[in-house]
Every structure is written in structure tokens, then in C-alpha cells.
Design a protein around this motif. Structure first.
Motif, PDB file in Angstrom:
ATOM      1  N   MET A   1      24.945   1.349  58.833  1.00 26.28           N
ATOM      2  CA  MET A   1      24.866   0.215  59.046  1.00 26.28           C
ATOM      3  C   MET A   1      22.725   0.025  58.541  1.00 26.28           C
ATOM      4  N   ILE A   2      22.575  -0.627  57.349  1.00 25.83           N
ATOM      5  CA  ILE A   2      21.503  -0.673  57.763  1.00 25.83           C
ATOM      6  C   ILE A   2      20.706  -1.955  57.989  1.00 25.83           C
ATOM      7  N   SER A   3      19.800  -1.997  58.806  1.00 21.60           N
ATOM      8  CA  SER A   3      19.300  -3.165  59.957  1.00 21.60           C
ATOM      9  C   SER A   3      17.794  -3.505  59.199  1.00 21.60           C
ATOM     10  N   GLU A   4      17.327  -4.632  59.044  1.00 17.76           N
ATOM     11  CA  GLU A   4      15.574  -5.445  59.265  1.00 17.76           C
ATOM     12  C   GLU A   4      14.660  -4.058  59.112  1.00 17.76           C
ATOM     13  N   LYS A   5      14.788  -3.361  60.746  1.00 19.16           N
ATOM     14  CA  LYS A   5      14.528  -2.587  61.210  1.00 19.16           C
ATOM     15  C   LYS A   5      13.668  -1.682  60.434  1.00 19.16           C
ATOM     16  N   ASP A   6      14.663  -0.597  59.564  1.00 21.34           N
ATOM     17  CA  ASP A   6      14.622   0.113  58.599  1.00 21.34           C
ATOM     18  C   ASP A   6      14.062  -0.209  57.316  1.00 21.34           C
ATOM     19  N   PHE A   7      13.203  -1.188  56.925  1.00 18.25           N
ATOM     20  CA  PHE A   7      12.469  -1.636  56.221  1.00 18.25           C
ATOM     21  C   PHE A   7      10.881  -2.195  56.599  1.00 18.25           C
ATOM     22  N   ILE A   8      10.846  -1.623  57.243  1.00 19.28           N
ATOM     23  CA  ILE A   8       9.482  -1.987  58.693  1.00 19.28           C
ATOM     24  C   ILE A   8       8.097  -0.407  57.821  1.00 19.28           C
ATOM     25  N   ALA A   9       7.559  -0.643  57.160  1.00 15.24           N
ATOM     26  CA  ALA A   9       6.473   0.134  56.786  1.00 15.24           C
ATOM     27  C   ALA A   9       5.658   0.663  58.257  1.00 15.24           C
ATOM     28  N   LYS A  10       6.268   2.159  58.046  1.00 13.83           N
ATOM     29  CA  LYS A  10       5.479   3.142  59.443  1.00 13.83           C
ATOM     30  C   LYS A  10       3.535   2.686  58.867  1.00 13.83           C
ATOM     31  N   SER A  11       2.731   3.572  59.566  1.00 15.47           N
ATOM     32  CA  SER A  11       0.982   3.511  58.972  1.00 15.47           C
ATOM     33  C   SER A  11       1.289   4.862  57.755  1.00 15.47           C
ATOM     34  N   SER A  12       0.464   4.846  56.868  1.00 19.86           N
ATOM     35  CA  SER A  12       0.540   5.457  55.723  1.00 19.86           C
ATOM     36  C   SER A  12      -0.510   6.259  56.235  1.00 19.86           C
ATOM     37  N   ILE A 100       3.971 -18.403  48.032  1.00 15.31           N
ATOM     38  CA  ILE A 100       3.036 -17.157  47.796  1.00 15.31           C
ATOM     39  C   ILE A 100       2.819 -17.256  48.855  1.00 15.31           C
ATOM     40  N   GLN A 101       2.021 -17.993  49.811  1.00 12.37           N
ATOM     41  CA  GLN A 101       1.064 -17.683  50.927  1.00 12.37           C
ATOM     42  C   GLN A 101       2.711 -17.708  52.185  1.00 12.37           C
ATOM     43  N   LYS A 102       3.147 -18.565  51.499  1.00 13.46           N
ATOM     44  CA  LYS A 102       4.967 -18.452  52.937  1.00 13.46           C
ATOM     45  C   LYS A 102       5.548 -17.519  52.547  1.00 13.46           C
ATOM     46  N   PHE A 103       6.107 -17.058  50.985  1.00 13.15           N
ATOM     47  CA  PHE A 103       6.723 -15.307  50.891  1.00 13.15           C
ATOM     48  C   PHE A 103       5.788 -14.243  51.875  1.00 13.15           C
ATOM     49  N   LEU A 104       4.573 -14.090  52.040  1.00 13.57           N
ATOM     50  CA  LEU A 104       4.015 -12.988  52.568  1.00 13.57           C
ATOM     51  C   LEU A 104       3.545 -13.305  53.579  1.00 13.57           C
ATOM     52  N   GLU A 105       3.962 -14.519  53.892  1.00 12.99           N
ATOM     53  CA  GLU A 105       3.928 -14.725  55.795  1.00 12.99           C
ATOM     54  C   GLU A 105       5.670 -14.067  56.324  1.00 12.99           C
ATOM     55  N   ARG A 106       6.389 -14.497  55.165  1.00 17.37           N
ATOM     56  CA  ARG A 106       7.587 -14.102  55.899  1.00 17.37           C
ATOM     57  C   ARG A 106       7.649 -12.871  55.262  1.00 17.37           C
ATOM     58  N   ILE A 107       7.252 -11.389  54.809  1.00 16.14           N
ATOM     59  CA  ILE A 107       7.858 -10.961  54.532  1.00 16.14           C
ATOM     60  C   ILE A 107       6.745  -9.425  55.430  1.00 16.14           C
ATOM     61  N   ALA A 108       5.393 -10.248  55.530  1.00 10.84           N
ATOM     62  CA  ALA A 108       4.048  -9.237  56.473  1.00 10.84           C
ATOM     63  C   ALA A 108       4.840  -7.975  57.614  1.00 10.84           C
ATOM     64  N   VAL A 109       5.833  -8.577  58.516  1.00  8.87           N
ATOM     65  CA  VAL A 109       6.319  -7.613  59.353  1.00  8.87           C
ATOM     66  C   VAL A 109       6.886  -6.136  58.850  1.00  8.87           C
ATOM     67  N   TYR A 110       6.895  -6.889  57.753  1.00 12.26           N
ATOM     68  CA  TYR A 110       7.844  -5.015  56.757  1.00 12.26           C
ATOM     69  C   TYR A 110       6.828  -4.372  56.216  1.00 12.26           C
ATOM     70  N   CYS A 111       5.669  -5.122  55.433  1.00 11.91           N
ATOM     71  CA  CYS A 111       4.986  -5.013  55.138  1.00 11.91           C
ATOM     72  C   CYS A 111       2.986  -5.517  55.209  1.00 11.91           C
ATOM     73  N   PRO A 112       2.830  -4.353  56.361  1.00 13.64           N
ATOM     74  CA  PRO A 112       1.469  -4.619  57.326  1.00 13.64           C
ATOM     75  C   PRO A 112       0.848  -4.709  56.656  1.00 13.64           C
ATOM     76  N   TYR A 113       0.365  -3.372  55.601  1.00 14.99           N
ATOM     77  CA  TYR A 113      -0.496  -3.105  54.798  1.00 14.99           C
ATOM     78  C   TYR A 113      -1.197  -4.358  53.472  1.00 14.99           C
ATOM     79  N   LEU A 114      -0.235  -5.510  53.677  1.00 11.36           N
ATOM     80  CA  LEU A 114      -0.448  -6.268  52.446  1.00 11.36           C
ATOM     81  C   LEU A 114      -2.161  -7.319  52.780  1.00 11.36           C
ATOM     82  N   LYS A 115      -2.329  -7.246  53.988  1.00 11.35           N
ATOM     83  CA  LYS A 115      -3.497  -7.553  54.281  1.00 11.35           C
ATOM     84  C   LYS A 115      -4.961  -6.975  54.538  1.00 11.35           C
ATOM     85  N   GLU A 116      -4.808  -6.012  53.899  1.00  9.13           N
ATOM     86  CA  GLU A 116      -5.752  -4.940  53.234  1.00  9.13           C
ATOM     87  C   GLU A 116      -6.015  -5.347  52.271  1.00  9.13           C
ATOM     88  N   TYR A 117      -5.626  -6.072  51.547  1.00 10.13           N
ATOM     89  CA  TYR A 117      -6.109  -6.095  49.802  1.00 10.13           C
ATOM     90  C   TYR A 117      -6.055  -7.430  49.515  1.00 10.13           C
TER      91      TYR A 117
END
Length: 372
Positions: A1-12, A100-117
Motif C-alpha cells: 500500500m502506498i503511504s505519504e512517505k513514498d511521495f517525499i522527493a529525495k535529493s536530486s 497558494i502560500q498555505k498550499f506550498l507549506e503543506r506540500i513542502a515536505v514532499y517537494c523540498p526543491y520548491l524553496k530553491e526557486y
């Protein structure tokens, strides 16, 4: 079963300095309604407990009512916080930015690259923003698709299945129903034993063959009231926590989804009508029996419903209605009776619409990549 952890992006290992993507994503109309949220007891991360449905839902994806969003991005020096500009139909829209700010805060753990741009988000709807059609589903789905295009560029080994799964997962964290606007003509969101692969975390395409009766199914949206809702959907969902009929309602939704699954396969239009209209009225019954209670239907909503019932009884035309959490009426009918139903709408129902406004739509397939 897929969990939230599977959606956390690793370093690229891939570096991208700038670029842009563009996607459209449609709105959708639920047939079995999502109303009420619960805590995700399986979550180890507080952020991912957001937007978990208390019951499963299934929706028709629309085709014409959609949001088109372009996401431009450029690397920035300060990577301690999110940075974005937002344009709606070419103009800055400051009042949209907190969401949009709240959305980005919610997804930050899964998309850590967002603060780079630094992002420039340019968005527009194919339907008037003041039309009374909820744009949060289409808007958040379109934004999630763009973010996933960036992630796909950073992680080129990503599979298509994962791309769409995570896009739906992210969209859900912006607006629950947005997860049903990513891919497929009929989409199920929420665990249900009768639907293989169903999940509380993202929407899935209806897994079985859909009967020809539902191909190009029509949805004419009667704009009864184009004003802002008196009670937001978020507040309405929260009122289900102590609702006296909550558990019965959640069980009913499971049962109706199982029934509707069979109907979508066998093409039984009479049972489709019964389930869909019952679900619409139950949604509003939950609103009227919560504390505090509220009514989002308008007198003209009821006039239209009674007209539809009378017309269907007299002509045996398989036309029905559904409602979202508002006053507008979605008139649903097969493509082969379009001419008859549109004549009825123009002759009998348009007079109950605000300024005579209505929108003709039909089943679509989901988000479209406009970058290529």
C-alpha cells in the motif's frame, strides 16, 4: 500500500536554473459526495493528515470548465522561504496568494526543491470567475500538474503512474476535490472495498469498463446564484465532526459508491438517476441538520428541481440533477437526448438562472499538458 512517505522527493542530482510549464485542469462534479474530513491515523507526519475524506466519493470530470496555469521558475539565492508572484487573467491577484502560500507549506515536505526557486504563476479560467462554479479544484489541480512537471525534470526516471499519483496527492492538499481533476473521466477518491486501488491519499481512475450510456455524458450547469457562498466548504466539512447523522451518512456514501460502480458498468440510467439525486439532496440535508445549520439552496434551485422531475415524469427522458455545496444546478443527461433536454432547459429553466446564464459541458479526461 502506498503511504505519504513514498511521495517525499529525495535529493536530486539534476540541476535546472529556469524554465516554464503550462497545464490545463478541469473542474469536476461529484456523483457520490465528499462531505466531512477526518484525521489520518496512519500518518506519521502532521502535515499529511490534511484533507483526508471521511467518506469516499466519485465524480465526472468536466471538459470545458477548466483552469489554465503557466508556471515559470528561476533559481534564487535566498532559499529560506517560498517566493512567488501570482497573476490571474494577466493581473496581480493578492487575495489569492494566502491560499497558494498555505498550499506550498503543506506540500513542502514532499517537494523540498520548491524553496530553491522563485515562481511566477499565471492562471486563468475558461469560465467567468464570478460564475459560481468552484475553481479551487481546477486551479489546484493545474498548479499541481505544473509542480510535478518540474519534479519530473529534476527526477527524469519518474514513471508516468507515479507522476499522476503524486500530482493527485499534491492537488488534494490544496483542495480535496482537486485530486479528482487530474486524470480520468470518472474518478474515485477515498478507500472503498469495491474499488481496486482506491485511496484516501489521491484519486484513481474508475478501474472497470464504463457503459456506453455514459460516454460523452452531458452536464449543463444552471447558474442560479453567482455570489460567494454564505458558508465556505471548509466550515461545512468541519461541521460534520459532531453531526448527529455523520456515521450514517458516511456508511450511506460507501453503499452508494458500490451501487454506482455497478450502474456505471451496466448502464442502468434509472438507478443512476436515483443514486445521484439522492446524494445531492443528502448533501444539503447534512447542511440543514448541522449545528449551526445553514441552507445553500435558493428558491430557484427548488423550482428547477421540481421542473426536472415533472419533465422526466411526463417525457420519460433520462435527465437528472445534482448539486454541489451551493445553489447552482448541474443537469446531467446522455448525449443522445441532448437536443430534447437543451430545448427543455431553454424553454423552462433558463428563467430561473441569474441573468439567464448557464454553461454547457460534458465528461472530459482530466489535465492536459500545454507545454509541448
Amino acid at each position: 500500500m502506498i503511504s505519504e512517505k513514498d511521495f517525499i522527493a529525495k535529493s536530486s542530482t539534476v540541476t535546472i536554473d529556469n524554465g516554464s510549464f503550462q497545464w490545463s485542469a478541469p473542474s469536476n462534479i461529484a456523483l457520490v459526495k465528499y462531505w466531512g474530513k477526518r484525521e489520518n491515523t496512519n500518518s506519521s507526519n502532521a502535515i499529511s493528515s490534511e484533507q483526508i475524506p471521511a467518506n469516499p466519493s466519485v465524480s465526472f470530470t468536466l471538459n470545458h470548465c477548466k483552469t489554465i496555469t503557466k508556471l515559470a521558475f528561476a533559481k534564487k539565492q535566498d532559499q529560506s522561504s517560498f517566493s512567488f508572484d501570482l497573476l490571474f487573467e494577466g493581473q496581480p491577484k493578492e487575495e489569492f496568494k494566502p491560499k497558494i502560500q498555505k498550499f506550498l507549506e503543506r506540500i513542502a515536505v514532499y517537494c523540498p526543491y520548491l524553496k530553491e526557486y522563485h515562481f511566477t504563476i499565471a492562471t486563468e479560467n475558461t469560465f467567468p470567475h464570478s460564475s459560481g462554479i468552484a475553481s479551487s479544484a481546477s486551479g489546484m489541480a493545474a498548479l499541481a500538474m505544473n509542480i510535478m512537471s518540474l519534479e519530473k525534470a529534476l527526477y527524469p526516471e519518474m514513471t508516468e503512474d507515479f507522476f499522476y499519483q503524486k500530482a493527485s496527492f499534491l492537488a488534494r492538499l490544496g483542495s480535496g476535490s482537486a485530486c479528482r481533476s487530474v486524470k480520468g473521466s470518472v474518478v474515485v477518491w477515498g478507500n472503498n472495498t469495491s474499488i481496486n486501488g482506491s485511496s484516501d491519499l489521491f484519486g484513481v481512475e474508475f478501474p472497470n469498463t464504463i457503459h456506453a450510456n455514459f460516454k460523452n455524458y452531458q452536464d449543463t450547469i444552471l447558474l442560479v446564484d453567482k455570489g460567494e457562498k454564505v458558508v465556505s466548504s471548509t466550515v461545512g466539512h468541519n461541521l460534520m465532526h459532531n453531526h448527529p447523522f455523520a456515521e450514517q451518512r458516511f456508511e450511506q456514501a460507501h453503499q452508494n459508491l458500490s451501487k454506482l460502480k455497478k450502474v456505471l458498468e451496466n448502464g442502468d440510467l434509472q438507478q443512476f438517476i436515483q443514486i445521484v439525486e439522492s446524494e445531492a439532496l443528502t448533501l444539503h440535508a447534512m447542511m440543514m441538520t448541522s449545528l449551526p445549520y445553514f441552507i445553500l439552496m435558493k428558491p430557484n434551485t427548488l423550482e428547477i428541481i421540481n421542473k426536472i422531475w415533472k419533465f422526466r415524469n411526463e417525457t420519460q427522458t433520462p435527465v437528472c440533477f445534482t448539486l454541489d455545496a451551493g445553489a447552482n444546478v448541474h443537469v446531467l443527461y446522455p448525449e443522445n437526448v441532448s437536443e430534447t433536454v437543451l430545448q427543455f432547459i431553454q424553454a423552462e429553466l433558463v428563467g430561473y438562472c441569474q441573468n439567464g446564464n448557464y454553461i454547457c459541458d460534458q465528461i472530459g479526461e482530466g489535465a492536459i499538458n500545454l507545454s509541448v
